[in-house]
Design a protein around this motif. Structure first.
Motif, PDB file in Angstrom:
ATOM      1  N   HIS A   1       0.948  -1.348  -0.221  1.00  0.00           N
ATOM      2  CA  HIS A   1      -0.151   0.093   0.048  1.00  0.00           C
ATOM      3  C   HIS A   1       0.800   1.154  -0.015  1.00  0.00           C
ATOM      4  O   HIS A   1       1.866   1.419   1.067  1.00  0.00           O
ATOM      5  CB  HIS A   1      -0.897   0.042   1.351  1.00  0.00           C
TER       6      HIS A   1
ATOM      7  N   ASP B   1       1.136   5.379   0.630  1.00  0.00           N
ATOM      8  CA  ASP B   1       0.201   6.385   1.333  1.00  0.00           C
ATOM      9  C   ASP B   1       0.994   7.593   1.280  1.00  0.00           C
ATOM     10  O   ASP B   1       0.760   8.196   2.388  1.00  0.00           O
ATOM     11  CB  ASP B   1       0.095   5.746   2.782  1.00  0.00           C
TER      12      ASP B   1
ATOM     13  N   GLY C   1      -7.480   7.520  -4.007  1.00  0.00           N
ATOM     14  CA  GLY C   1      -6.989   8.363  -2.758  1.00  0.00           C
ATOM     15  C   GLY C   1      -7.876   9.480  -2.364  1.00  0.00           C
ATOM     16  O   GLY C   1      -8.665   9.911  -2.761  1.00  0.00           O
TER      17      GLY C   1
ATOM     18  N   HIS D   1      -3.222   6.789  -2.553  1.00  0.00           N
ATOM     19  CA  HIS D   1      -2.937   5.370  -2.327  1.00  0.00           C
ATOM     20  C   HIS D   1      -2.598   4.579  -3.579  1.00  0.00           C
ATOM     21  O   HIS D   1      -3.226   5.214  -4.844  1.00  0.00           O
ATOM     22  CB  HIS D   1      -4.073   4.784  -1.615  1.00  0.00           C
TER      23      HIS D   1
ATOM     24  N   ASN E   1      -2.546   0.539  -4.457  1.00  0.00           N
ATOM     25  CA  ASN E   1      -2.344  -0.875  -3.896  1.00  0.00           C
ATOM     26  C   ASN E   1      -1.650  -1.684  -5.040  1.00  0.00           C
ATOM     27  O   ASN E   1      -2.402  -2.022  -6.270  1.00  0.00           O
ATOM     28  CB  ASN E   1      -3.539  -1.629  -3.696  1.00  0.00           C
TER      29      ASN E   1
ATOM     30  N   HIS F   1      -1.309   6.266   7.432  1.00  0.00           N
ATOM     31  CA  HIS F   1      -1.098   4.926   8.152  1.00  0.00           C
ATOM     32  C   HIS F   1       0.041   4.921   8.839  1.00  0.00           C
ATOM     33  O   HIS F   1       0.189   3.953   9.806  1.00  0.00           O
ATOM     34  CB  HIS F   1      -0.552   3.929   6.893  1.00  0.00           C
TER      35      HIS F   1
END
Ligand code: FAD
Length: 427
Positions: A308, A310, A340, A348, A350, A386
């Motif tokens: 991930h 961030d 995001g 973000h 992934n 995060h």
């Protein structure tokens, strides 16, 4: 259950799990652990995405399942006192009878202690701020077992160093939160949502910058790349076209004015499809699909792992960060889903990889590192929400420079034996 969070970081079990019933018990355990130099890692709901609650050095894990009470609600002051183990959804359900809610929303049903420790935020941050903006006072137990109180119940405070915000976001490395007074907001009476698709990413992101620049104050402003939209269509039946998309929400009494102006901005930026979701039911449906992005991606790629991203940048730099992220996926031949909290400049991505494909995982890590370095070079941060945990420790050296030494000195002062959540934040 207590050896891993929701990230790719390697699991590690603690030697023992304790579930204290009171602040005094927390204090007693810490006093003992400090004397014996035993690591103590606090545990909320384990939903972190950077290995934050993994007991990498073993020792004691402190679980707050028995300290999950809503202690006192003061609707006239828009405040509630809670223990750290209560979860966001339980709290908001209980508060709804007063017409109030605690706005920070990280998507997962996180505990309040874990949200405070990670300074969690999410889709509501653009209007209500992150967790740090919604906590007023805390009871904290320091590494030697001392019980202190930081912050105030007053709405403003100029008295001394701001220890409240020193502990918020410290990921359980400076002290353990045993009670918190949270700031509440009235539940909005009206909601509306807009989903606008664009020919290309620059037009979509231009719209984000324009909506923020127009001072419209949406209560959420999200970006979703085309691949992410495709997955949500397949998995959740989202009615949308395959294109980069902006999701916006307006709430409160003047939502119609904001909504109408936002629609004009979407049109001016060449939106190729605009759908509105007036009212709470339609809005809830849309946002539950958005909230389920992570689970939809898991279902789309069963037995695969995800790394991930961030990163966050000033909103005017968001288009550059999105374009750079796309170029990294191409350069490293990776499948990645971009989305995001665009209104906060938080991106973000992934990245999907085979759990036993080391070479592919390394490519994900290199691409992630280059995107993070880019974000820092644009004046941003390695992690918008995060936390540093295990995965972002390398980058805070570059991001904070000499200020990192000050952080180390603070850690040494508050936790000289290094017992609190060791192996996190600092390399
Ligand atoms: C699907 C999904 C979506 C997510 N989306 C978002 C998002 O949009 N925004 C966001 O911010 N996060 C998001 N997250 C990450 C996660 O939900 C947050 O980081 C959350 O704050 C973690 O809370 P937790 O209760 O699970 O804490 P844990 O993961 O158990 O712990 C988090 C940290 O808090 C410490 N801690 C726990 N309790 C205490 C305490 N009482 N005192 C001191 N330290 C303590 C732990 O040691 C650890 O360092 C998401 C996670 C998932 C799985």
């Amino acid at each position: 259950l207590h050896s891993r969070d929701q990230s790719f970081h390697e699991p590690h079990a603690p030697e023992v799990i304790v579930s204290p019933n009171s602040t005094e018990e927390v204090s007693g355990v810490l006093r003992y652990a400090n004397e014996q130099h035993i690591p103590v890692t606090p545990w909320g709901a384990g939903s972190s995405l950077e290995g934050n609650p993994i007991a990498v050095n073993g020792g004691i894990m402190m679980n707050f399942v028995n300290m999950a009470a809503i202690v006192d609600t003061r609707p006239d002051d828009f405040q509630v006192d809670v223990q750290p183990g209560v979860t966001r959804l339980e709290l908001n359900k209980a508060l709804s009878r007063y017409g109030l809610f605690f706005p920070p929303d990280p998507g997962a049903n996180a505990s309040i202690g874990g949200m405070i420790a990670n300074n969690a935020s999410g889709i509501k941050t653009i209007k209500y701020g992150a967790t740090k903006d919604n906590v007023m006072r805390m009871e904290v137990v320091t590494a030697n077992g001392e019980i202190i109180h930081v912050g105030t119940l007053a709405r403003k405070d100029s008295s001394g160093y701001d220890l409240l915000h020193l502990f918020i976001g410290s990921e359980g490395t400076l002290g353990i939160v045993t009670q918190a007074t949270l700031k509440l907001a009235p539940l909005p009476a009206k909601f509306s949502a807009v989903m606008a698709a664009f020919e290309d990413v620059p037009s979509a992101i231009r719209t984000v910058v324009d909506v923020v620049g127009a001072g419209l104050e949406p209560s959420a402003l999200e970006f979703m790349g085309m691949e992410t939209i495709r997955v949500l269509k397949r998995d959740k039946g989202l009615e949308a076209i395959d294109a980069p998309t902006i999701l916006m929400e307006f709430n409160g009494s003047n939502d119609d004015a904001g909504l109408n102006e936002a629609l004009e901005i979407c049109k001016a930026n060449g939106s190729i499809n605009i759908q509105t979701a007036p009212g709470q039911e339609a809005r809830n449906k849309l946002w539950s699909i958005r909230h389920g992005t992570y689970e939809s991606l898991l279902r789309e790629h069963p037995n695969k792992s995800q790394l991930h991203l961030d990163a966050a940048v000033p909103v005017s730099k968001y288009p550059e960060l999105v374009a750079f992220t796309q170029s990294m996926l191409v350069e490293y031949e990776l499948l990645g889903y971009i989305y995001g909290h665009a209104g906060d400049g938080n991106l973000h991505c992934n990245m999907i990889y085979e759990p036993d494909n080391h070479e592919q995982f390394q490519r994900c890590k290199t691409a992630n590192a280059r995107i993070v370095e880019k974000a820092i070079s644009l004046g941003g941060t390695a992690t918008g929400e995060h936390g540093v945990g295990i995965g972002k420790r390398h980058y805070i050296v570059e991001q904070h420079g000499a200020a990192l030494d000050v952080m180390r000195q603070i850690k040494m002062t508050l936790d000289p034996n290094g017992i609190l959540n060791p192996g996190k934040i600092f390399l």
